[in-house]
Design an enzyme around this catalytic site. Structure first.
Site, mmCIF file in Angstrom:
data_model
loop_
_atom_site.group_PDB
_atom_site.id
_atom_site.type_symbol
_atom_site.label_atom_id
_atom_site.label_comp_id
_atom_site.label_asym_id
_atom_site.label_seq_id
_atom_site.Cartn_x
_atom_site.Cartn_y
_atom_site.Cartn_z
ATOM 1 N N ASN A 7 0.840 -1.075 -0.032
ATOM 2 C CA ASN A 7 0.007 0.063 0.024
ATOM 3 C C ASN A 7 1.022 1.195 0.024
ATOM 4 O O ASN A 7 1.377 1.518 0.920
ATOM 5 C CB ASN A 7 -0.846 -0.032 1.191
ATOM 6 C CG ASN A 7 -1.886 1.117 1.141
ATOM 7 O OD1 ASN A 7 -1.771 2.075 0.471
ATOM 8 N ND2 ASN A 7 -2.630 1.238 2.369
ATOM 9 N N ARG A 88 -2.413 -1.927 -3.688
ATOM 10 C CA ARG A 88 -3.318 -0.854 -3.636
ATOM 11 C C ARG A 88 -3.680 0.354 -4.545
ATOM 12 O O ARG A 88 -2.531 1.054 -4.411
ATOM 13 C CB ARG A 88 -3.630 -0.585 -2.022
ATOM 14 C CG ARG A 88 -4.768 0.251 -1.694
ATOM 15 C CD ARG A 88 -5.177 0.447 -0.439
ATOM 16 N NE ARG A 88 -6.375 1.348 -0.094
ATOM 17 C CZ ARG A 88 -6.129 2.408 0.625
ATOM 18 N NH1 ARG A 88 -5.051 2.790 1.404
ATOM 19 N NH2 ARG A 88 -7.254 3.228 0.728
ATOM 20 N N HIS A 177 -12.886 2.817 0.218
ATOM 21 C CA HIS A 177 -12.671 1.801 1.194
ATOM 22 C C HIS A 177 -13.234 0.304 0.597
ATOM 23 O O HIS A 177 -13.593 -0.264 1.301
ATOM 24 C CB HIS A 177 -13.507 2.197 2.340
ATOM 25 C CG HIS A 177 -12.911 3.326 3.043
ATOM 26 N ND1 HIS A 177 -13.658 4.320 4.032
ATOM 27 C CD2 HIS A 177 -11.644 3.557 3.503
ATOM 28 C CE1 HIS A 177 -12.838 5.074 4.366
ATOM 29 N NE2 HIS A 177 -11.698 4.764 4.178
ATOM 30 N N GLY A 204 -12.986 4.629 10.481
ATOM 31 C CA GLY A 204 -11.647 4.749 10.658
ATOM 32 C C GLY A 204 -11.524 6.397 10.709
ATOM 33 O O GLY A 204 -12.461 6.956 11.211
ATOM 34 N N ASN A 205 -10.381 7.013 10.838
ATOM 35 C CA ASN A 205 -10.278 8.398 10.609
ATOM 36 C C ASN A 205 -11.050 8.965 9.437
ATOM 37 O O ASN A 205 -11.941 9.609 9.601
ATOM 38 C CB ASN A 205 -8.736 8.973 10.627
ATOM 39 C CG ASN A 205 -8.680 10.045 10.877
ATOM 40 O OD1 ASN A 205 -9.483 10.784 11.439
ATOM 41 N ND2 ASN A 205 -7.533 10.828 10.084
ATOM 42 N N ARG A 235 -12.494 15.373 8.028
ATOM 43 C CA ARG A 235 -13.258 15.731 6.870
ATOM 44 C C ARG A 235 -14.743 15.966 7.428
ATOM 45 O O ARG A 235 -15.411 15.566 8.065
ATOM 46 C CB ARG A 235 -13.205 14.480 5.857
ATOM 47 C CG ARG A 235 -11.987 14.329 5.136
ATOM 48 C CD ARG A 235 -12.218 13.365 4.082
ATOM 49 N NE ARG A 235 -10.990 12.762 3.659
ATOM 50 C CZ ARG A 235 -10.528 11.431 3.516
ATOM 51 N NH1 ARG A 235 -11.395 10.488 4.055
ATOM 52 N NH2 ARG A 235 -9.563 11.049 3.105
ATOM 53 N N ASP A 276 -8.883 12.175 17.058
ATOM 54 C CA ASP A 276 -8.685 10.671 17.206
ATOM 55 C C ASP A 276 -9.819 10.314 18.153
ATOM 56 O O ASP A 276 -9.999 10.941 19.445
ATOM 57 C CB ASP A 276 -7.328 10.482 17.811
ATOM 58 C CG ASP A 276 -7.140 8.943 18.041
ATOM 59 O OD1 ASP A 276 -7.832 8.410 18.836
ATOM 60 O OD2 ASP A 276 -5.912 8.458 17.225
ATOM 61 N N LEU A 277 -10.632 9.284 17.977
ATOM 62 C CA LEU A 277 -11.614 8.815 18.716
ATOM 63 C C LEU A 277 -11.396 8.363 20.323
ATOM 64 O O LEU A 277 -12.128 8.519 21.105
ATOM 65 C CB LEU A 277 -12.491 7.493 18.188
ATOM 66 C CG LEU A 277 -13.368 7.932 16.688
ATOM 67 C CD1 LEU A 277 -13.818 6.798 16.087
ATOM 68 C CD2 LEU A 277 -14.389 8.907 17.214
ATOM 69 N N ARG A 278 -10.129 8.034 20.345
ATOM 70 C CA ARG A 278 -9.699 7.746 21.761
ATOM 71 C C ARG A 278 -9.705 8.992 22.380
ATOM 72 O O ARG A 278 -10.114 9.011 23.627
ATOM 73 C CB ARG A 278 -8.228 7.250 21.641
ATOM 74 C CG ARG A 278 -8.246 5.577 21.224
ATOM 75 C CD ARG A 278 -7.004 4.987 20.881
ATOM 76 N NE ARG A 278 -6.656 5.942 19.516
ATOM 77 C CZ ARG A 278 -5.627 5.338 18.633
ATOM 78 N NH1 ARG A 278 -5.022 4.357 18.939
ATOM 79 N NH2 ARG A 278 -5.150 5.851 17.377
ATOM 80 N N GLY A 324 -10.656 0.979 12.476
ATOM 81 C CA GLY A 324 -10.152 1.561 13.968
ATOM 82 C C GLY A 324 -11.220 1.853 15.094
ATOM 83 O O GLY A 324 -11.432 1.501 16.112
ATOM 84 N N GLU A 327 -14.157 -0.752 15.181
ATOM 85 C CA GLU A 327 -13.926 -2.147 15.799
ATOM 86 C C GLU A 327 -13.561 -1.931 17.541
ATOM 87 O O GLU A 327 -13.829 -3.006 18.262
ATOM 88 C CB GLU A 327 -12.442 -2.655 15.254
ATOM 89 C CG GLU A 327 -12.575 -2.891 13.759
ATOM 90 C CD GLU A 327 -11.255 -3.492 12.966
ATOM 91 O OE1 GLU A 327 -10.391 -3.494 13.758
ATOM 92 O OE2 GLU A 327 -11.295 -3.457 11.788
ATOM 93 N N ASN A 328 -13.181 -0.783 17.759
ATOM 94 C CA ASN A 328 -12.815 -0.657 19.142
ATOM 95 C C ASN A 328 -13.576 0.361 19.937
ATOM 96 O O ASN A 328 -12.999 0.666 21.174
ATOM 97 C CB ASN A 328 -11.125 0.048 19.300
ATOM 98 C CG ASN A 328 -10.268 -1.330 18.698
ATOM 99 O OD1 ASN A 328 -10.298 -2.198 18.849
ATOM 100 N ND2 ASN A 328 -9.575 -0.861 17.349
ATOM 101 N N GLU A 381 -7.634 -5.324 4.773
ATOM 102 C CA GLU A 381 -7.710 -4.956 3.309
ATOM 103 C C GLU A 381 -6.444 -5.597 2.643
ATOM 104 O O GLU A 381 -6.384 -5.856 1.432
ATOM 105 C CB GLU A 381 -7.551 -3.113 3.312
ATOM 106 C CG GLU A 381 -8.846 -2.597 3.511
ATOM 107 C CD GLU A 381 -8.396 -1.040 4.144
ATOM 108 O OE1 GLU A 381 -8.008 -1.206 5.555
ATOM 109 O OE2 GLU A 381 -8.804 -0.351 3.623
#
Ligand code: ADP
Length: 394
Positions: A7, A88, A177, A204-205, A235, A276-278, A324, A327-328, A381
């Site tokens: 990739n 990719r 994606h 994801g991001n 975005r 970042d979601l965290r 990301g 999944e988490n 992927e």
């Protein structure tokens, strides 16, 4: 048979060496900040992650460094062992609805499409040329992020703009994606035992949602570019286009400057000041008002797409969360699925909290009374690239 799944980004090159058909990952790693004096790379050797700092001028140098490392670290006996390389490619335009063997013509065609993906396709081409030079006997395959969405019908992929924009300039929805949406569709076929109707939320991001009818994509949230559909990390997703001209005048900005803000400083970042979601989750639990607002906007948009796709599909066998965040992140999943209560969706809070891919747990997060089951599945992927490459070169 050994093959590489690659990739290439504008300043990165991520790789995995697979033994196929058993799908065993022999090594993996990545090159970062290619082209800067600050570049470095990591490669896994016998379960140990080795980090090396070295100036890597371009993709050609990254590829030759990688191949040298593979031999020097005895990961392969000789470069002849690498029989194929799968690449990719972000944009396949209207030409590619599946992965293809790379020929001179394919490279030319991907080069021609590069106007549609100016940041991504040139990097993929640089990667292809570098491998072609370094291991000319290995067969090469291009795997497109747009290909899986080519089954979307005209009525869903056209924009309500002058029709000639499509015929003259290929202005239409492409979707992205695709390798991830394809992987989840394959996994769900194994889980359900048939080609189901799915809504796949790749969070994801960057983030996109696809509607899958009996194994085929019928619609997706990203569009002509990846900055369409739901709100993302940085975005904006779908907005009223008139805002662009208005803010250009108000702030005396060029189009490119506004475009940059809408891609890199909007979404969660724009509303909450973080993407970042965290970080977002920590601030949400600490009751940060801007973050509560951002999560409400973010999850509302995801829920709206799922509801819209429910209408298109008629019946949904599974709502799947992946990538990301999907999944988490139990907070985002709960906020989304709670908004779907009017459709009869019922979250199992305990399962949702426990199902974290990072902790090696995938599976169902809804109760058995829920009208639609929701799953958390880890995407892969690179494996799609490896499988397609193997199928076309074995
Ligand atoms: P991309 O390729 O778009 O960067 P990824 O699929 O790698 O996307 O996802 C990255 C995002 O996943 C991060 O920005 C973060 O928001 C989210 N993420 C990763 N780990 C976690 C976690 N443990 N909890 C919540 N969110 C997470």
């Amino acid at each position: 048979m050994l093959l590489l799944s690659v990739n290439s980004g504008s300043s990165t090159l991520k790789f995995r060496l697979y033994s196929m058909p058993e799908e065993r990952v022999i090594t993996k790693g990545s090159f970062e900040r290619i082209g800067s004096s600050d570049s470095d790379y990591t490669i896994r050797v016998n379960d140990e992650k080795i980090y090396l700092k070295k100036e890597i001028k371009n993709h050609e140098e990254a590829v030759s460094t990688l191949l040298t490392e593979l031999v020097e670290k005895n990961i392969v006996n000789s470069l002849d062992d690498i029989k194929a390389v799968g690449h990719r490619v972000v944009h396949g335009g209207v030409l590619y609805s599946k992965s293809v063997l790379i020929t001179k013509r394919v490279i030319e065609e991907i080069e021609n499409i590069k106007e549609l993906a100016p940041l991504h396709n040139p990097a993929a081409i640089a990667g292809m040329k570098a491998f072609k030079k370094a291991i000319p006997n290995a067969k090469m395959v291009a795997c497109f992020d747009t290909a899986f969405h080519q089954t979307i019908e005209e009525s869903n992929f056209l924009y309500p703009v002058p029709y000639e924009w499509y015929t003259k300039y290929d202005i239409r929805k492409y979707g992205f994606h695709g390798l991830s949406h394809k992987y989840i569709t394959m996994r769900m076929k194994d889980i359900l035992g048939y080609d189901g109707n799915l809504v796949i939320c790749h969070i994801g991001n960057g983030a996109s949602i696809s509607a899958i009818k009996e194994g085929k994509c019928i619609d997706t949230s990203m569009g002509f570019t990846p900055n369409a559909g739901i709100m993302m990390g940085t975005r904006c997703g779908d907005i009223d286009y008139s805002i662009i001209g208005y803010i250009m005048k108000k702030e005396n900005l060029t189009y490119d400057e506004v475009d940059n803000i809408l891609n890199k400083k909007s979404g969660l970042q724009g509303i909450a000041g973080m993407n970042d979601l965290r970080d977002i989750d920590r601030a949400y639990l600490a009751k940060d008002n801007k973050v509560i607002l951002a999560i409400s906007m973010y999850t509302e948009r995801i829920a709206e797409y799922i509801a819209k796709y429910f209408i298109k599909l008629g019946k949904i066998d599974a709502i799947v969360f992946t990538a990301g965040g999907g999944e988490n992140d139990p907070i985002i999943r709960k906020e989304v699925l709670d908004k779907l209560k009017p459709l009869g969706v019922e979250l199992d809070n305990k399962l949702n909290e426990e199902t974290i891919v990072r902790k090696d747990k995938e599976g169902i997060i809804t109760t058995n009374k829920s009208s639609i089951a929701s799953y958390v599945i880890s995407t892969d992927e690179e494996l799609v690239i490896a499988k397609d490459t193997y199928d076309l070169t074995k």
